[in-house]
Write an enzyme that holds these catalytic residues in place. Structure first.
Site, mmCIF file in Angstrom:
data_model
loop_
_atom_site.group_PDB
_atom_site.id
_atom_site.type_symbol
_atom_site.label_atom_id
_atom_site.label_comp_id
_atom_site.label_asym_id
_atom_site.label_seq_id
_atom_site.Cartn_x
_atom_site.Cartn_y
_atom_site.Cartn_z
ATOM 1 N N HIS A 28 17.549 -2.279 53.623
ATOM 2 C CA HIS A 28 16.557 -1.544 53.113
ATOM 3 C C HIS A 28 15.569 -1.215 54.130
ATOM 4 C CE1 HIS A 28 14.230 0.172 49.684
ATOM 5 N NE2 HIS A 28 13.376 0.361 50.702
ATOM 6 N N HIS A 30 13.713 2.119 56.469
ATOM 7 C CA HIS A 30 13.373 3.549 56.676
ATOM 8 C C HIS A 30 13.603 3.816 58.069
ATOM 9 C CE1 HIS A 30 12.550 4.537 52.381
ATOM 10 N NE2 HIS A 30 12.432 3.093 52.344
ATOM 11 N N ARG A 83 10.313 16.399 65.940
ATOM 12 C CA ARG A 83 10.566 17.679 66.018
ATOM 13 C C ARG A 83 11.803 18.275 66.549
ATOM 14 N NH1 ARG A 83 4.265 19.419 67.120
ATOM 15 N NH2 ARG A 83 3.231 17.969 65.750
ATOM 16 N N ASP A 150 18.339 9.913 51.693
ATOM 17 C CA ASP A 150 17.397 9.855 50.275
ATOM 18 C C ASP A 150 16.824 10.941 49.961
ATOM 19 O OD1 ASP A 150 15.209 9.575 52.027
ATOM 20 O OD2 ASP A 150 14.232 8.242 50.775
ATOM 21 N N GLY A 184 9.827 7.782 48.076
ATOM 22 C CA GLY A 184 8.650 8.597 47.976
ATOM 23 C C GLY A 184 7.912 7.850 46.606
ATOM 24 N N HIS A 211 15.097 3.893 44.994
ATOM 25 C CA HIS A 211 14.038 3.322 44.904
ATOM 26 C C HIS A 211 13.696 3.249 43.484
ATOM 27 C CE1 HIS A 211 13.506 3.645 49.212
ATOM 28 N NE2 HIS A 211 12.348 2.993 49.226
ATOM 29 N N GLU A 214 9.029 0.047 42.267
ATOM 30 C CA GLU A 214 8.055 -0.529 43.206
ATOM 31 C C GLU A 214 6.604 -0.067 42.777
ATOM 32 O OE1 GLU A 214 8.248 2.193 46.837
ATOM 33 O OE2 GLU A 214 7.388 0.837 48.167
ATOM 34 N N ASP A 292 11.704 -2.502 55.098
ATOM 35 C CA ASP A 292 11.058 -1.384 54.696
ATOM 36 C C ASP A 292 10.827 -0.440 55.712
ATOM 37 O OD1 ASP A 292 11.165 0.453 52.410
ATOM 38 O OD2 ASP A 292 9.085 -0.572 51.716
HETATM 39 N N1 LIG Z 1 8.102 1.807 50.499
HETATM 40 C C1 LIG Z 1 8.561 3.002 50.270
HETATM 41 N N2 LIG Z 1 8.980 3.416 49.284
HETATM 42 C C2 LIG Z 1 9.242 5.053 48.905
HETATM 43 N N3 LIG Z 1 9.568 5.675 49.801
HETATM 44 C C3 LIG Z 1 9.425 5.379 50.917
HETATM 45 C C4 LIG Z 1 9.026 3.951 51.436
HETATM 46 N N4 LIG Z 1 8.966 3.938 52.853
HETATM 47 C C5 LIG Z 1 8.972 5.074 53.288
HETATM 48 N N5 LIG Z 1 9.606 5.794 52.355
HETATM 49 C C6 LIG Z 1 9.994 7.084 52.540
HETATM 50 O O1 LIG Z 1 8.932 8.162 52.165
HETATM 51 C C7 LIG Z 1 9.591 9.624 51.807
HETATM 52 C C8 LIG Z 1 8.460 10.115 51.209
HETATM 53 C C9 LIG Z 1 8.512 11.548 51.544
HETATM 54 C C10 LIG Z 1 7.736 12.607 50.474
HETATM 55 O O2 LIG Z 1 7.683 12.130 49.502
HETATM 56 C C11 LIG Z 1 7.614 13.726 50.725
HETATM 57 C C12 LIG Z 1 6.995 14.716 49.955
HETATM 58 C C13 LIG Z 1 6.516 16.058 50.449
HETATM 59 C C14 LIG Z 1 7.161 16.811 51.796
HETATM 60 C C15 LIG Z 1 7.801 15.818 52.736
HETATM 61 C C16 LIG Z 1 8.107 16.358 53.805
HETATM 62 O O3 LIG Z 1 8.961 15.567 54.608
HETATM 63 O O4 LIG Z 1 7.400 17.384 54.390
HETATM 64 C C17 LIG Z 1 7.903 14.441 52.033
HETATM 65 C C18 LIG Z 1 10.732 9.046 51.078
HETATM 66 O O5 LIG Z 1 11.931 9.981 51.002
HETATM 67 C C19 LIG Z 1 11.223 7.659 51.890
HETATM 68 O O6 LIG Z 1 12.447 7.796 52.837
HETATM 69 ZN ZN LIG Z 2 12.010 1.953 50.981
#
Ligand SMILES: Nc1ncnc2c1ncn2[C@@H]1O[C@H](CCC(=O)c2cccc(C(=O)O)c2)[C@@H](O)[C@H]1O
Ligand SMILES: [Zn+2]
Length: 354
Positions: A28, A30, A83, A150, A184, A211, A214, A292
């Site tokens: 796990h 990212h 990018r 994911d 997320g 997930h 959490e 993580d």
């Molecule tokens: N501990 C964590 N627990 C949960 N997730 C975690 C954790 N750590 C990392 N993540 C990551 O955070 C992403 C969130 C991305 C997201 O919500 C979002 C919403 C709107 C727009 C965009 C964009 O890209 O424009 C993105 C998840 O997909 C996941 O891979």
């Molecule tokens: Zn995670």
């Protein structure tokens, strides 16, 4: 692992050295969340319009979070730095290098392809970049990488549809892809709405690893099991609130991907001493130890094993068993698993030999 509880024999310093050399699997972690301060600073310098600091030392403050929502806000500012396909390749290759330095032999890296394709990175070029880095990492560092794609749940069903398409289209789907996740924030993002997407991913041969639990309660873990057919649970921290759930996870041998320091950094749990990891072990739940988003949380996998050793009072053999649990719970093929298990056993026997 339980039989080693209470047998904290080796001095902590020895145990740190043991962990540093122990062959491990990371289940796990990212992709963007693994960018080292050096890489983040390098990418930030390339893109001066970003608010991310260009000085690795200033990143320590930048990576101090008030709550989970703040963590996601900062996380997305780092996502914004990626990018070009070359940024993707560099990040992936450097993440593999950091894993290899910690004797990680196998890692399942969670990638959010939608975050890159919506930022106008060409989907074919994105897949080629991660695959190119995967092959280079395996050849140069001996670390085997696999992908979990994911869904960023909060981004809604359009993101779910796009992620599923990228994960299941035979012309795009990368060779290293083994699983399908959901990440997320959890609050207000009900798991059942993602069932049709998980159904399609599972039908295409991917394993389900959302997930859950959490930042919300045990009902989210139940939803992940029932609706998304989860084979492992990302975090599952709040499962401890429901003894029936713990019994179910133990009986069906559904591993939790526990990330102790992450839970403190995002303020999901108040302190390491209050982390429910001990309750999981007591209930017979299979646990794996993971990092993580390591640089964002000021940790790495070795440190998470040291935390587990302290909280669970493990000796070297207990830590080796924990490392083997991660190998067993992984989606690596049987010969690959056997190879790492053997390495763990030989390393541990040599360490314990008089
Ligand atoms: N501990 C964590 N627990 C949960 N997730 C975690 C954790 N750590 C990392 N993540 C990551 O955070 C992403 C969130 C991305 C997201 O919500 C979002 C919403 C709107 C727009 C965009 C964009 O890209 O424009 C993105 C998840 O997909 C996941 O891979
Ligand atoms: Zn995670």
């Amino acid at each position: 692992m339980t039989e080693h509880l209470g047998a904290f024999a080796a001095a902590p310093r020895d145990l740190h050295a043991f962990i540093a050399g122990l062959p491990k699997a990371e289940l796990h972690v990212h992709h963007v969340g693994s960018a080292s301060p050096r890489i983040v600073a390098e990418l930030a310098a390339r893109h001066p319009d970003s608010k991310v600091p260009t000085d690795p030392e200033a990143l320590v403050d930048y990576f101090t979070f008030t709550d989970f929502a703040h963590f996601i806000e900062v996380y997305l500012s780092v996502v914004d730095l990626i990018r070009t396909p070359e940024d993707v390749r560099l990040l992936t290759y450097e993440v593999a290098r950091d894993l290899a330095r910690q004797q990680v032999r196998y890692a399942e890296l969670t990638i959010t392809p939608w975050s890159s394709t919506r930022r106008n990175i060409d989907e074919r070029a994105f897949m080629d970049a991660i695959e190119d880095a995967r092959k280079a990492a395996e050849a140069e560092f001996g670390t085997v990488l696999r992908w979990c794609f994911d869904i960023p749940g909060e981004a809604g069903l359009e993101a779910a549809e796009e992620t599923t398409r990228l994960a299941t289209d035979d012309r795009l789907r990368p060779e290293g892809l083994v699983s399908f996740g959901l990440g997320g924030p959890e609050i207000g993002v009900e798991r059942p709405q993602f069932k049709p997407y998980f159904d399609r991913a599972i039908a295409a041969g991917l394993r389900s690893v959302p997930h859950a639990g959490e930042t919300t309660g045990p009902e989210t873990v139940w939803d992940a099991l029932t609706h998304l057919r989860a084979e492992r649970i990302g975090h599952g921290t709040n499962s401890f609130q429901d003894p029936k759930l713990l019994a179910h996870l133990a009986e069906h041998r559904i591993p939790l991907e526990v990330c102790p320091t992450s839970n403190i950094a995002t303020r999901a749990v108040r302190s390491l001493d209050e982390h429910p990891i001990k309750e999981f072990v007591k209930a017979g739940v299979v646990i794996t130890i993971n990092s993580d988003d390591p640089p964002m949380f000021g940790t790495d996998l070795n440190n998470e094993y040291a935390v587990a050793a302290r909280l669970l009072k493990l000796d070297a053999q207990g830590l080796a068993d924990l490392a083997k649990s991660a190998v067993d719970a992984s989606f690596l093929d049987e010969p690959g698993k056997a190879g790492i298990r053997n390495e763990i056993d030989s390393y541990t026997s040599a360490w314990l030999a008089p």
